[in-house]
Scaffold this active site. Structure first.
Site, PDB file in Angstrom:
ATOM      1  CG  ASP A  39      -0.230  -0.013   2.523  1.00 42.24           C
ATOM      2  OD1 ASP A  39       1.005  -0.238   2.505  1.00 42.24           O
ATOM      3  OD2 ASP A  39      -0.862   0.197   3.563  1.00 42.24           O
ATOM      4  CG  HIS A 244      19.610   3.191 -20.319  1.00 42.47           C
ATOM      5  ND1 HIS A 244      18.671   2.741 -21.207  1.00 42.47           N
ATOM      6  CD2 HIS A 244      19.942   4.441 -20.743  1.00 42.47           C
ATOM      7  CE1 HIS A 244      18.448   3.668 -22.129  1.00 42.47           C
ATOM      8  NE2 HIS A 244      19.211   4.709 -21.872  1.00 42.47           N
ATOM      9  CG  ASP A 261      22.843  10.916 -18.089  1.00 40.78           C
ATOM     10  OD1 ASP A 261      22.182  11.910 -17.728  1.00 40.78           O
ATOM     11  OD2 ASP A 261      22.669  10.330 -19.181  1.00 40.78           O
ATOM     12  CG  ASP A 272      19.405  14.575 -19.903  1.00 39.17           C
ATOM     13  OD1 ASP A 272      20.185  13.981 -19.151  1.00 39.17           O
ATOM     14  OD2 ASP A 272      18.957  14.075 -20.961  1.00 39.17           O
ATOM     15  CG  HIS A 351      24.110   7.174 -27.178  1.00 42.84           C
ATOM     16  ND1 HIS A 351      24.209   8.524 -27.346  1.00 42.84           N
ATOM     17  CD2 HIS A 351      25.111   6.830 -26.323  1.00 42.84           C
ATOM     18  CE1 HIS A 351      25.211   8.989 -26.619  1.00 42.84           C
ATOM     19  NE2 HIS A 351      25.792   7.978 -25.990  1.00 42.84           N
ATOM     20  CG  HIS A 355      16.853  13.339 -25.532  1.00 45.25           C
ATOM     21  ND1 HIS A 355      16.330  14.118 -24.531  1.00 45.25           N
ATOM     22  CD2 HIS A 355      17.972  12.772 -25.013  1.00 45.25           C
ATOM     23  CE1 HIS A 355      17.090  13.995 -23.447  1.00 45.25           C
ATOM     24  NE2 HIS A 355      18.103  13.196 -23.713  1.00 45.25           N
ATOM     25  CG  HIS A 362      14.224  10.547 -23.314  1.00 48.15           C
ATOM     26  ND1 HIS A 362      14.448   9.211 -23.219  1.00 48.15           N
ATOM     27  CD2 HIS A 362      15.421  11.131 -23.042  1.00 48.15           C
ATOM     28  CE1 HIS A 362      15.717   8.990 -22.910  1.00 48.15           C
ATOM     29  NE2 HIS A 362      16.329  10.141 -22.794  1.00 48.15           N
ATOM     30  CD  GLU A 385      22.030  12.479 -24.474  1.00 45.64           C
ATOM     31  OE1 GLU A 385      22.419  11.600 -23.699  1.00 45.64           O
ATOM     32  OE2 GLU A 385      20.863  12.918 -24.483  1.00 45.64           O
ATOM     33  CE1 TYR A 389      28.970   6.042 -23.067  1.00 44.87           C
ATOM     34  CE2 TYR A 389      28.528   6.106 -25.438  1.00 44.87           C
ATOM     35  CZ  TYR A 389      28.352   6.627 -24.170  1.00 44.87           C
ATOM     36  OH  TYR A 389      27.546   7.734 -24.001  1.00 44.87           O
ATOM     37  NE  ARG A 407      25.331   9.912 -21.613  1.00 47.84           N
ATOM     38  CZ  ARG A 407      25.386   8.703 -21.081  1.00 47.84           C
ATOM     39  NH1 ARG A 407      26.035   7.733 -21.733  1.00 47.84           N
ATOM     40  NH2 ARG A 407      24.834   8.435 -19.932  1.00 47.84           N
ATOM     41  CD  GLU A 409      22.398  14.420 -21.523  1.00 46.11           C
ATOM     42  OE1 GLU A 409      22.716  13.646 -20.597  1.00 46.11           O
ATOM     43  OE2 GLU A 409      21.316  14.339 -22.136  1.00 46.11           O
TER      44      GLU A 409
HETATM   45  N1  GLY Z   1      19.526  10.881 -19.046  1.00 45.86           N
HETATM   46  C1  GLY Z   1      18.877  10.297 -20.139  1.00 45.86           C
HETATM   47  C2  GLY Z   1      19.458  10.759 -21.384  1.00 45.86           C
HETATM   48  O1  GLY Z   1      20.502  11.371 -21.378  1.00 45.86           O
HETATM   49  O2  GLY Z   1      18.901  10.600 -22.416  1.00 45.86           O
HETATM   50 MN    MN Z   2      19.843  13.041 -22.492  1.00 44.86          MN
HETATM   51 MN    MN Z   3      21.303  12.344 -19.676  1.00 44.60          MN
END
Ligand code: GLY
Ligand code: MN
Ligand code: MN
Length: 440
Positions: A39, A244, A261, A272, A351, A355, A362, A385, A389, A407, A409
């Protein structure tokens, strides 16, 4: 502190009413409460599009916009919500109730949520088009189709909608183009996130657990009234190669980089940010070389976020620099064009370069129009970003590179006079990072 009242919710409803045309009805429900276990529920977060149109953050609410036969009749905004209830409010907190819906949220009509079916049935009469987010919530789909069926039999002598239209396209397009008020909120979110990353760079220590570093970020988010806009990634060493990675439960080791990230949302607007830095404060030669390739790609890609450029332009720019860097460092062999053409670079960069960013990390908004990449327009916000890797077990590359994940970003507003970086308050060159970490 920026007040939500300064956001022009009514203006957004005006816009929506104009978009749906005459004799139409648009219905949008907020998110249900999500249970975590037994609950205990998750902290409630209203649906972004619902909040965008209403400013109403309580659960169990539906907004309805109706237009009539003529433009002169304007439109009617109805808000269905929970009634005030002294006992429930003692347990679970304040409810705006019907008076609040009318007076504080500017609804023309307010109803208890339990009256939804009955009232929608009435409101479907003499409407030609029904707009809602088809497929968004299965239960709501069932409710809407049942109501349409019932309306056909109930309103035998009047008309009922003959067209059901996806509401997403209209609201998503509105949300994609940010106003200056929205950008101000995104700037606040970005500043707080930048402060959190700076704090992480200053407080990281060899031997610290990834979750302990995550806690440093959460402290800054929380004390500024924010929540993370997505699950934070704090990946030391080769964990940075898991795109991820959210376990964040390993030790941060001497000689490794850590990729963070993580960012927060402020009053429903997200930021982000990713930064990658050395756990011990000093980049190794290999780390520095690879880092500088990513940084160069990122800076050039940001520069390509220009009014009128294709959405994919920054990606093309980034890929070219990343591949050239991989060739220069001897990590890849071959011809630049061939590697790009065949997408062989995906071994190290798998990737996209960004976005849309807004109320959702996103964010909504189409990337293509009529099958073609759309072009940037003033007020759009995008992340940039790029990363590299090198898998820890990749025996096609020299050992010195293996297990390095990088990365970088930032969040970019498309402006008339060029890209504006919302997240510039956190450092990103090797020299700046090392200097910051040395003095702390
Ligand atoms: N943190 C998610 C992305 O960078 O898309
Ligand atoms: Mn992002
Ligand atoms: Mn990110």
């Amino acid at each position: 502190m920026k007040k939500l009242a300064q956001i022009h919710f009514a203006h957004r409803r005006d816009q929506l009413a104009a978009e749906i045309g005459l004799r139409s009805i648009a219905i949008i429900a907020t998110n249900p409460v999500m249970m975590r276990n037994n609950d205990a529920d998750y902290k409630y977060r209203a649906d972004s599009s619902f909040f965008y149109l209403t400013g109403f953050a309580e659960p169990e609410a539906v907004a309805v916009i109706e237009t009539f036969d003529t433009e002169e009749e304007g439109y009617c905004y109805s808000l269905f919500c929970r009634e005030r209830n002294r006992e429930m409010e003692i347990w679970n907190g304040f409810r705006a109730g019907l008076d609040g819906a009318l007076n504080d949220y500017e609804a023309d009509e307010a109803y208890v949520i339990d009256q939804l079916d009955e009232k929608i049935l009435e409101k479907l009469l003499n409407k030609d088009q029904l707009f809602y987010r088809i497929g968004h919530q299965a239960e709501f789909d069932t409710q809407m189709t049942a109501l349409l069926k019932k309306a056909e039999t109930t309103h035998r002598h009047g008309s009922v909608p003959t067209q059901i239209i996806q509401l997403n396209h209209i609201v998503n397009e509105m949300r994609l183009h940010k106003t200056s008020e929205e950008i101000e909120l995104m700037q606040i979110a970005s500043d707080i996130s930048a402060q959190a990353h700076t704090c992480a760079m200053k407080s990281v220590k060899v031997g610290m657990m990834e979750y302990a570093l995550e806690a440093e970020l959460n402290y800054i988010f929380g004390k500024n009234g924010c929540v993370p806009s997505y699950n934070s990634i704090v990946g030391g060493g080769e964990n940075a190669c898991i795109l991820h990675y959210v376990e964040n439960d390993k030790e941060l080791k001497d000689g490794d980089l850590v990729l963070i990230d993580a960012a927060c949302e402020y009053q429903f607007y997200a930021s982000d940010i990713t930064r990658t830095f050395p756990v011990n404060g000093k980049f190794s030669e290999a780390q520095k070389a690879l880092y500088n390739v990513v940084l160069q790609a990122q800076i050039a890609a940001i520069d390509a976020v220009q009014v009128g450029h294709s959405y994919q332009e920054p990606h093309h720019v980034a890929v070219k620099i990343l591949v050239q860097g991989l060739l220069d460092l001897g990590i890849m062999q071959g011809q630049l064009e061939e590697i790009i053409e065949t997408e062989r670079y995906r071994q190290f960069y798998m990737h996209g370069t960004g976005h849309w960013l807004g109320m959702d990390v996103h964010d909504v908004g189409s990337y293509r129009i009529d099958g073609k990449w759309r072009t940037y327009a003033e007020g759009m916000v995008v992340t940039i970003e790029p990363g590299l890797y090198i898998a820890p077990d990749d025996d096609t590359v020299d050992k010195q590179w293996r297990g390095i994940g990088i990365r970088i970003e930032d969040d970019i507003v498309v402006m008339k006079n060029g890209p504006h970086v919302l997240t510039s308050a956190v450092v990103k060159t090797v020299e700046e990072i090392e200097a910051l970490m040395m003095i702390s």
